[in-house]
Design an enzyme around this catalytic site. Structure first.
Site, short mmCIF file in Angstrom:
data_model
loop_
_atom_site.label_atom_id
_atom_site.label_comp_id
_atom_site.label_asym_id
_atom_site.label_seq_id
_atom_site.Cartn_x
_atom_site.Cartn_y
_atom_site.Cartn_z
N ASP A 51 -2.50 -10.52 -2.54
CA ASP A 51 -3.11 -10.06 -1.29
C ASP A 51 -4.55 -9.66 -1.60
OD1 ASP A 51 -2.09 -8.77 1.61
OD2 ASP A 51 -3.79 -7.70 0.72
N HIS A 74 0.82 -1.22 0.00
CA HIS A 74 0.00 0.00 0.00
C HIS A 74 0.85 1.27 0.00
CE1 HIS A 74 -3.69 -2.20 0.42
NE2 HIS A 74 -3.39 -2.68 1.62
ZN LIG Z 1 -4.10 -7.26 2.62
#
Ligand SMILES: [Zn+2]
Length: 311
Positions: A163, A126
């Site tokens: 993910d 992220h």
């Molecule tokens: Zn994640």
């Protein structure tokens, strides 16, 4: 023999000091290492993750981001956003997590190993060029991919992010570049809200970002279908020199942060396919740990994945 990178600094980053109940705990790594030790590390060669240099981190991040993280750590820690906190030890942990991914890429591209894993915290997918967010400080996979291009002789790097959350940070690092192809399978809607199929890269990078959102409730049929029908042919056309996987395990049905329905064996099935994709391209395969917050499922799924890629 595959290679496993880790570092004790991964245990020192604990966001619960500022965010009680935070799901990204050092116990995730403790449990992984205890299970692997019981199994004699599956026969993998273990190596300590080096600290990424500032130059490596700045291969994708701004000097301002690095300074922000350092200053907050030196000030005793605190919040970066409502989900992301640092403690004084977090910079060290993040530098080793990035360095583990970089050393993995180096060892793979040097031909020392065909397969490997960097199992460090905090995770990275992220983290955007100028912004830490979503439990992530530095983009471990992105830094390794950039280093592979800049210094390690790779011409094309494929990153597959499995993910359950969209890898917005990795995407942002390479959105306008054709030399790193970023493919993300993720649940939508879900944090961070990006990753629509219409996001395909910009400029010279158009077509080299591939987003494959799946609805909540998606299970093995949907995820494996995307690997077979989209990821495999895309990889075959791209012909990468290195395949990196942002290996999160939060699409497991037991995970508290998302609503996908993968089983432990589903991760082994995905891993087997990705190993075949890399093998067909003649490229080594490096896995980098991202999320996974139901600890028993994380441990089982990671071990199943390691066994599958080592077959
Ligand atoms: Zn994640």
């Amino acid at each position: 023999m595959p290679i496993l990178l880790s570092h004790p600094a991964s245990l020192e980053h604990d966001p619960r000091r500022f965010i009680p109940g935070h799901p990204d705990t050092p116990e995730r790594i403790v449990a992984i290492e205890a299970a692997l030790a019981e199994r004699d590390w599956l026969g993998w060669e273990r190596r300590q993750a080096p600290a990424a240099s500032e130059g490596w981190v700045e291969a994708v991040h701004s000097e301002r981001l690095l300074r922000e993280v350092r200053q907050l750590c030196e000030a005793g820690g605190g919040l970066i956003d409502p989900d992301t906190a640092v403690v004084p030890e977090s910079l060290r942990a993040a530098r080793h997590a990035a360095g583990g991914a970089c050393e993995l890429a180096r060892a793979l591209l040097a031909g020392e190993h065909e397969v490997g894993l960097s199992a460090c915290r905090p995770s990275g997918h992220h983290a955007e060029p100028d912004r830490a967010m979503g439990f992530c400080l530095f983009g471990n996979v992105a830094i390794a991919a950039a280093l592979a291009r800049r210094e390690l002789g790779a011409e094309r790097v494929l990153i597959l992010d499995w993910d359950v959350h969209h890898g917005n940070g990795t995407e942002a690092c390479f959105v306008n570049r054709p030399d790193v192809l970023v493919v993300s399978i993720h649940q939508m809607p879900l944090y961070p809200g990006t990753g629509a199929a219409s996001e395909r890269g910009t400029g010279a990078g158009e077509g080299f970002t591939v987003n494959l959102p799946v609805p909540p409730g998606s299970g093995e049929a949907e995820w494996l279908g995307l690997i077979d029908e989209v990821v495999a042919p895309t990889a075959e056309r791209y012909d990468p020199d290195l395949v990196l996987v942002s290996a999160g395990f939060d699409a497991h049905r037991a995970d508290p942060l998302a609503g996908c329905e993968l089983e432990t064996a589903s991760f082994a099935a995905m891993a087997r396919r990705v190993r075949a994709i890399a093998r067909d391209a003649g490229a080594p395969l490096g896995l980098v740990l991202e999320g996974g917050y139901h600890v028993p499922s994380l441990v089982e799924s990671l071990i199943a994945t390691m066994e599958a890629v080592a077959e």
